[in-house]
Design an enzyme around this catalytic site. Sequence first.
Site, PDB file in Angstrom:
ATOM      1  CG  ASP A   1      -2.035   0.972   1.174  1.00 22.02           C
ATOM      2  OD1 ASP A   1      -2.284   1.513   0.086  1.00 22.02           O
ATOM      3  OD2 ASP A   1      -2.672   1.218   2.216  1.00 22.02           O
TER       4      ASP A   1
ATOM      5  CG  ASN B   1      -7.283  -2.641  -6.207  1.00 26.15           C
ATOM      6  OD1 ASN B   1      -6.345  -3.414  -6.048  1.00 26.15           O
ATOM      7  ND2 ASN B   1      -7.599  -1.736  -5.283  1.00 26.15           N
TER       8      ASN B   1
HETATM    9  C1  FPP Z   1      -1.545   0.070  -3.421  1.00 23.85           C
HETATM   10  O1  FPP Z   1      -1.247   1.424  -3.443  1.00 23.85           O
HETATM   11  C2  FPP Z   1      -1.392  -0.580  -4.746  1.00 23.85           C
HETATM   12  C3  FPP Z   1      -2.381  -1.188  -5.469  1.00 23.85           C
HETATM   13  C4  FPP Z   1      -3.744  -1.255  -4.957  1.00 23.85           C
HETATM   14  C5  FPP Z   1      -2.179  -1.854  -6.766  1.00 23.85           C
HETATM   15  C6  FPP Z   1      -0.788  -1.828  -7.330  1.00 23.85           C
HETATM   16  C7  FPP Z   1      -0.088  -3.104  -7.321  1.00 23.85           C
HETATM   17  C8  FPP Z   1       1.161  -3.267  -7.780  1.00 23.85           C
HETATM   18  C9  FPP Z   1       1.959  -2.137  -8.303  1.00 23.85           C
HETATM   19  C10 FPP Z   1       1.774  -4.607  -7.771  1.00 23.85           C
HETATM   20  C11 FPP Z   1       1.819  -5.177  -9.119  1.00 23.85           C
HETATM   21  C12 FPP Z   1       0.508  -5.602  -9.574  1.00 23.85           C
HETATM   22  C13 FPP Z   1      -0.093  -5.216 -10.713  1.00 23.85           C
HETATM   23  C14 FPP Z   1      -1.490  -5.672 -10.986  1.00 23.85           C
HETATM   24  C15 FPP Z   1       0.583  -4.339 -11.706  1.00 23.85           C
HETATM   25  P1  FPP Z   1      -2.410   2.534  -3.466  1.00 23.85           P
HETATM   26  O2  FPP Z   1      -2.648   2.921  -4.887  1.00 23.85           O
HETATM   27  O3  FPP Z   1      -3.596   2.038  -2.726  1.00 23.85           O
HETATM   28  O4  FPP Z   1      -1.692   3.692  -2.702  1.00 23.85           O
HETATM   29  P2  FPP Z   1      -2.377   4.895  -1.880  1.00 23.85           P
HETATM   30  O5  FPP Z   1      -3.162   4.243  -0.762  1.00 23.85           O
HETATM   31  O6  FPP Z   1      -1.197   5.675  -1.385  1.00 23.85           O
HETATM   32  O7  FPP Z   1      -3.210   5.669  -2.839  1.00 23.85           O
END
Ligand code: FPP
Length: 235
Positions: free
Chosen positions: A18, A66
């Site tokens: 996260d 997501n």
């Molecule tokens: C969390 O950060 C990240 C995600 C929900 C998805 C991203 C996943 C990856 C980069 C791993 C690789 C996987 C894929 C499918 C490419 P957030 O966006 O929730 O961060 P925030 O809470 O700071 O906004």
Amino acid sequence: MDNINELKIPRHIAIILDGNGRWAKKRFLPRAMGHKAGCETLEKTVEDCARLGVEYLTVYGFSTENWKRSEEEVSALMQLFRFYMKKLVGVANENNVKVKMIGDKSRFSQDIIEGIDFLVESTKNNTGMVFIFAVNYGSRDEIRRAVAKIVENKEITANDITEELIASYLDTNGIPDPDLLIRTSGEFRISNYLLWQIAYSEVYITDTLWPDFDKAELLKAIESYNKRERRFGGR
Ligand code: FPP
């Protein structure tokens, strides 16, 4: 820090990554750049865990929730997924890592499904760490799918419903439960992740944003795990 050689390495580490968005925001970058940096951290973490002797690493890559993000962000994530899945074939094979996927891949586009199948197929003979990638994964959805499969099996009666039977219908069938659950970026939430499997896992939460997570952070989490006394409900 304790001597690394004296640390008891958890057999199974589960991670909720996260903070990609916040990492990008701090740098005045688009969110997609945070996800790209997050993919690179993921690659390094797979390598670090394999080298430390972790047997199973489960990472929450994309949740069933997501899809609710903006079309632009979901499409950037899919592009990254396409690219890093191919890269991961090399990283996994160089480190003798076997890749498994959990979640419901049927919602992805055909080329992504083929990419997932290729990644799993081309690493299936590796004998080292098992890297379990949770994509379009949600724990309640996993339990819902398991219950549907149990009900469909006409040979199962109420007396057959044991914890072992339920576990064997989950996507994680055959994988031991996580010993340590790590969540980055300081949020105290489970976010529909491995609800059944983390019943007795130790939880470690760090304020570090996922793209900044590195081997030193991983060792800190393992060190903290080493200080816990696990009782599994006993005394
Ligand atoms: C969390 O950060 C990240 C995600 C929900 C998805 C991203 C996943 C990856 C980069 C791993 C690789 C996987 C894929 C499918 C490419 P957030 O966006 O929730 O961060 P925030 O809470 O700071 O906004």
